[in-house]
Design a protein around this motif. Sequence first.
Motif, PDB file in Angstrom:
ATOM      1  N   GLY A  60     -12.226   4.336   3.152  1.00 16.98           N
ATOM      2  CA  GLY A  60     -12.362   5.728   2.758  1.00 16.98           C
ATOM      3  C   GLY A  60     -13.238   6.475   3.731  1.00 16.98           C
ATOM      4  N   ILE A  61     -13.051   7.804   3.768  1.00 14.37           N
ATOM      5  CA  ILE A  61     -13.786   8.638   4.711  1.00 14.37           C
ATOM      6  C   ILE A  61     -14.307   9.866   3.970  1.00 14.37           C
ATOM      7  CG2 ILE A  61     -13.693   9.939   6.873  1.00 14.37           C
ATOM      8  CD1 ILE A  61     -11.217   8.292   7.608  1.00 14.37           C
ATOM      9  N   PRO A  62     -15.609  10.122   3.971  1.00 16.38           N
ATOM     10  CA  PRO A  62     -16.127  11.364   3.380  1.00 16.38           C
ATOM     11  C   PRO A  62     -15.828  12.549   4.295  1.00 16.38           C
ATOM     12  CG  PRO A  62     -17.919  10.097   4.361  1.00 16.38           C
ATOM     13  CD  PRO A  62     -16.688   9.254   4.489  1.00 16.38           C
ATOM     14  N   LEU A  63     -15.421  13.638   3.673  1.00 13.64           N
ATOM     15  CA  LEU A  63     -15.148  14.862   4.421  1.00 13.64           C
ATOM     16  C   LEU A  63     -16.164  15.920   4.017  1.00 13.64           C
ATOM     17  CD1 LEU A  63     -11.251  14.827   4.091  1.00 13.64           C
ATOM     18  CD2 LEU A  63     -12.640  13.965   5.983  1.00 13.64           C
ATOM     19  N   SER A  64     -15.833  17.166   4.185  1.00 13.61           N
ATOM     20  CA  SER A  64     -16.757  18.245   3.871  1.00 13.61           C
ATOM     21  C   SER A  64     -16.978  18.355   2.364  1.00 13.61           C
ATOM     22  CB  SER A  64     -16.200  19.568   4.413  1.00 13.61           C
ATOM     23  OG  SER A  64     -17.018  20.657   4.031  1.00 13.61           O
ATOM     24  N   GLY A  65     -18.240  18.496   1.953  1.00 17.54           N
ATOM     25  CA  GLY A  65     -18.562  18.667   0.546  1.00 17.54           C
ATOM     26  C   GLY A  65     -18.103  17.481  -0.278  1.00 17.54           C
ATOM     27  N   SER A  66     -17.351  17.764  -1.357  1.00 21.52           N
ATOM     28  CA  SER A  66     -16.853  16.698  -2.229  1.00 21.52           C
ATOM     29  C   SER A  66     -15.498  16.167  -1.787  1.00 21.52           C
ATOM     30  CB  SER A  66     -16.741  17.211  -3.669  1.00 21.52           C
ATOM     31  OG  SER A  66     -15.790  18.261  -3.757  1.00 21.52           O
ATOM     32  N   MET A  67     -14.947  16.697  -0.703  1.00 21.50           N
ATOM     33  CA  MET A  67     -13.639  16.235  -0.231  1.00 21.50           C
ATOM     34  C   MET A  67     -13.747  14.843   0.376  1.00 21.50           C
ATOM     35  SD  MET A  67     -11.729  19.569   1.409  1.00 21.50           S
ATOM     36  CE  MET A  67     -12.938  19.770   2.709  1.00 21.50           C
ATOM     37  N   ARG A  68     -12.725  14.025   0.106  1.00 23.59           N
ATOM     38  CA  ARG A  68     -12.684  12.673   0.646  1.00 23.59           C
ATOM     39  C   ARG A  68     -11.263  12.333   1.078  1.00 23.59           C
ATOM     40  NH1 ARG A  68     -13.763   8.930  -3.690  1.00 23.59           N
ATOM     41  NH2 ARG A  68     -13.171  10.617  -5.107  1.00 23.59           N
ATOM     42  N   ALA A  69     -11.143  11.272   1.846  1.00 24.31           N
ATOM     43  CA  ALA A  69      -9.832  10.762   2.241  1.00 24.31           C
ATOM     44  C   ALA A  69      -9.884   9.248   2.193  1.00 24.31           C
ATOM     45  CB  ALA A  69      -9.454  11.246   3.647  1.00 24.31           C
ATOM     46  N   ASN A  70      -8.737   8.628   1.986  1.00 25.31           N
ATOM     47  CA  ASN A  70      -8.643   7.177   2.065  1.00 25.31           C
ATOM     48  C   ASN A  70      -7.392   6.813   2.847  1.00 25.31           C
ATOM     49  OD1 ASN A  70      -6.381   6.921   0.032  1.00 25.31           O
ATOM     50  ND2 ASN A  70      -7.973   7.744  -1.313  1.00 25.31           N
ATOM     51  N   TYR A  71      -7.332   5.585   3.320  1.00 25.27           N
ATOM     52  CA  TYR A  71      -6.211   5.197   4.171  1.00 25.27           C
ATOM     53  C   TYR A  71      -5.961   3.700   4.046  1.00 25.27           C
ATOM     54  CZ  TYR A  71      -9.801   3.288   7.207  1.00 25.27           C
ATOM     55  OH  TYR A  71     -10.856   2.551   7.688  1.00 25.27           O
ATOM     56  N   ALA A  72      -4.744   3.302   4.369  1.00 27.68           N
ATOM     57  CA  ALA A  72      -4.367   1.886   4.468  1.00 27.68           C
ATOM     58  C   ALA A  72      -3.284   1.784   5.525  1.00 27.68           C
ATOM     59  CB  ALA A  72      -3.857   1.353   3.128  1.00 27.68           C
ATOM     60  N   LEU A  73      -3.553   1.024   6.569  1.00 25.15           N
ATOM     61  CA  LEU A  73      -2.607   0.804   7.659  1.00 25.15           C
ATOM     62  C   LEU A  73      -2.297  -0.687   7.721  1.00 25.15           C
ATOM     63  CD1 LEU A  73      -4.377   3.001  10.361  1.00 25.15           C
ATOM     64  CD2 LEU A  73      -2.546   3.703   8.794  1.00 25.15           C
TER      65      LEU A  73
ATOM     66  N   PRO B 299       0.801  -1.221   0.000  1.00 28.63           N
ATOM     67  CA  PRO B 299       0.000   0.000   0.000  1.00 28.63           C
ATOM     68  C   PRO B 299       0.836   1.274   0.000  1.00 28.63           C
ATOM     69  CG  PRO B 299      -0.095  -1.071   2.155  1.00 28.63           C
ATOM     70  CD  PRO B 299       0.777  -1.922   1.291  1.00 28.63           C
ATOM     71  N   ILE B 300       2.171   1.121  -0.012  1.00 25.62           N
ATOM     72  CA  ILE B 300       3.050   2.294  -0.085  1.00 25.62           C
ATOM     73  C   ILE B 300       2.979   2.878  -1.499  1.00 25.62           C
ATOM     74  CG2 ILE B 300       5.422   3.120   0.113  1.00 25.62           C
ATOM     75  CD1 ILE B 300       4.281   2.273   2.774  1.00 25.62           C
ATOM     76  N   GLY B 301       2.574   4.126  -1.618  1.00 25.52           N
ATOM     77  CA  GLY B 301       2.512   4.770  -2.920  1.00 25.52           C
ATOM     78  C   GLY B 301       1.319   4.331  -3.746  1.00 25.52           C
TER      79      GLY B 301
END
Length: 391
Positions: A178-191, A137-139
């Motif tokens: 993935g995580i929805p943020l404000s408006g159309s902004m989003r974030a995703n993650y892998a740990l 998941p790096i890169g």
Amino acid sequence: MKKLHFIKLSLAASVFASGAAIANEDTESKIANLESQMAALREDVKSNNLDTLTKLHMAGYSNVDFIAGSDNQEDGFTAARFAPIFHFQFSDRVLFEGELEFETDENGETEFGVEYTTIDLVLNDYMALVAGKFLSPIGQFRQNVHPSWINKLPTAPVGFGHGGAAPLSDLGVQLRGGIPLSGSMRANYALFTSNGPTLLVDEADGEVELETEAAASNADGNFVYGGRVGFLPVPALELGLSGALGKIGVAEGHDVSELAAGEPDRDYTVLGADAVYNIATLQLRGEFIQQTVGSEANSAIAGGAAAEELEYTAWYAQAAYRVPDTKWEGVVRLGDLDTPDADANRSQWSAGVNYLFANNVIVKAAYTVDDYDDNAIDDDKRFNVQLAYGF
């Protein structure tokens, strides 16, 4: 659920069709029996006991490669690859996925490998637990772009393939989502945590190199911990940061006689950054990766280089433009690789033209130049052609 509706309608029809001849108490008994059966079926659905919930899907890709004009390789066809990808969904919460890879080697024999194989448990709408062998998941490149029909050029960026600077795969577990943020902004993650890479030792000269392909062994008993976080301020743009750390040691079966038997573990760190901007006709992509293996004054391996810090660095920047209302696409890419092996260090540029028969069927032609840092090694110039099909 179709099965539930079928039973309900069938029994209800039977009840009402014979209503004139059946006493009211018999009708009530049959309705009660119907409701009991429906309740049992609902429990089966909740406990994932119905075969009708399972789904099997196969995807994948294939490609054929040709090379010409290289100073280091004869002209000819160089690859015939078939990579089927299997998805088996047992329920909305349980999924298996795996990719196999079959390829014809230079001797005409078939090489076989497992690119990844995982069992995925969907914990909630924003998180899944992934266990098994997974692409690093790096890169971005390894986990999202490496399939031939997605990669815009016939080759991987310098340093981002096998024997490069970027981690390839891991055997362990990861949490991603993935995580929805404000408006159309989003974030995703892998740990993730995994067995991590290993050090390979050349028995002839004691030189040490880094092997980042997932292995089902963990001789040093240490684990590597890391992950990536991506941020999408707008849907067309993603910015990512990656990192990992841990301890790594010499792989079993790769020591120099008895000299490496007591070889100390080394500190291991990874830092990475990536960005992609993607609209209908233009895609801009870039990535940086650096892996570092700490120095070890007490190294038992012969050769001074074995005790020194080992650093692997690679980056690339790429632009692809699709001519509007046509099937033609142009691509350019710059990249650089720097490793402890001076003979491998080089900068690279590629320019190519693609023709898309469809979004998943593409023929690619590119001219690539490798400029080696060692002036004693001649630059390599070549044409690569690839026909790729994603299915």
